[in-house]
Design a protein around this motif. Sequence first.
Motif, PDB file in Angstrom:
ATOM      1  N   PRO A 264       0.843  -1.229   0.048  1.00  0.00           N
ATOM      2  CA  PRO A 264      -0.018   0.073   0.091  1.00  0.00           C
ATOM      3  C   PRO A 264       0.867   1.304   0.122  1.00  0.00           C
ATOM      4  CG  PRO A 264       0.081  -1.154   2.136  1.00  0.00           C
ATOM      5  CD  PRO A 264       0.931  -1.968   1.283  1.00  0.00           C
ATOM      6  N   THR A 265       0.452   2.302  -0.282  1.00  0.00           N
ATOM      7  CA  THR A 265       0.721   3.794  -0.270  1.00  0.00           C
ATOM      8  C   THR A 265       0.199   4.359   1.077  1.00  0.00           C
ATOM      9  OG1 THR A 265      -0.651   4.816  -1.791  1.00  0.00           O
ATOM     10  CG2 THR A 265       1.474   3.700  -2.567  1.00  0.00           C
ATOM     11  N   LEU A 266       1.209   5.250   1.630  1.00  0.00           N
ATOM     12  CA  LEU A 266       0.581   5.924   2.629  1.00  0.00           C
ATOM     13  C   LEU A 266       0.645   7.383   2.507  1.00  0.00           C
ATOM     14  CD1 LEU A 266      -0.175   4.606   5.498  1.00  0.00           C
ATOM     15  CD2 LEU A 266       1.801   5.898   6.555  1.00  0.00           C
ATOM     16  N   ASP A 267      -0.570   8.101   2.751  1.00  0.00           N
ATOM     17  CA  ASP A 267      -0.448   9.600   2.496  1.00  0.00           C
ATOM     18  C   ASP A 267       0.055  10.520   3.417  1.00  0.00           C
ATOM     19  OD1 ASP A 267      -0.957  12.066   1.578  1.00  0.00           O
ATOM     20  OD2 ASP A 267      -3.131  12.016   1.740  1.00  0.00           O
ATOM     21  N   LYS A 268       1.157  11.077   3.174  1.00  0.00           N
ATOM     22  CA  LYS A 268       1.648  11.992   4.291  1.00  0.00           C
ATOM     23  C   LYS A 268       1.372  13.542   3.997  1.00  0.00           C
ATOM     24  CE  LYS A 268       6.274  13.743   6.033  1.00  0.00           C
ATOM     25  NZ  LYS A 268       7.312  14.410   5.560  1.00  0.00           N
ATOM     26  N   SER A 269       0.200  13.690   4.315  1.00  0.00           N
ATOM     27  CA  SER A 269      -0.311  15.044   3.869  1.00  0.00           C
ATOM     28  C   SER A 269      -0.203  15.808   5.335  1.00  0.00           C
ATOM     29  CB  SER A 269      -1.857  15.032   3.526  1.00  0.00           C
ATOM     30  OG  SER A 269      -2.666  14.298   4.656  1.00  0.00           O
TER      31      SER A 269
END
Length: 234
Positions: free
Chosen positions: A102-107
């Motif tokens: 998966p990808t993690l959103d580092k907003s």
Amino acid sequence: MSVRDGQVDSSSASIRGLKAIDVKVDVGTSGTSVDNEKQRVELPIKLLSAPFATPVGPMVAKWEFKFIITPGFTQKGTTVQTSATYPLRGHLGFENGKLQKPTLDKSRSLVENLFGPTIGVTGLTVAVETKVSVGYGVPLASAGPYAKLQFAAGVTVGSSAGIAGQCKETTVVVTGGIGFGLDISEKLADGLTKVLGDRFKKVFDAENKISSNYKEVKIHNWSDAEPNSKMCKT
């Protein structure tokens, strides 16, 4: 999982349905000297251990969590607070010979909301691991593929009395893992050891080598500091 002639021919495992990772830290010391000691607290939690029947034999599905907390307070009456949400997209697993991660959103960063009035430097590490496995056997002993996701967050807060302002730093590490292994309960292992002695240990050690078939997946590893200066980053 495909088994042929008593051997595992191929296996697939995945964790699906994870939407986000929410992190909230709100801890402090009550002022005693014991609170200032660096201690590791590990809390394993088994949410699910469900056996079910199949045409080829009994199987069991397990879902487990593990929490690890390591505080590093240097002063009495210290508090540390922060929170952040990291949306997660995709799933983690190994399917049809291909690795999925998966990808993690580092907003948003933990450092943006980090607050901690303290005289000395204060640190804290919080880690959580979720593991899903399905294997042949029963809840006390089973063997099969598994997948797990690990999230670790470390926060460091400098002195509030610093000349250049209070330094704050956070580190977030997210890893995943897939593999094939044995899962034998401690009670069963202790009982078999008492009855079989070294014979059980030799068999268990030989069979447990299957667990070395483990692939680690690095998803994210980043650090943030405020102020964004060389002094604070060190």
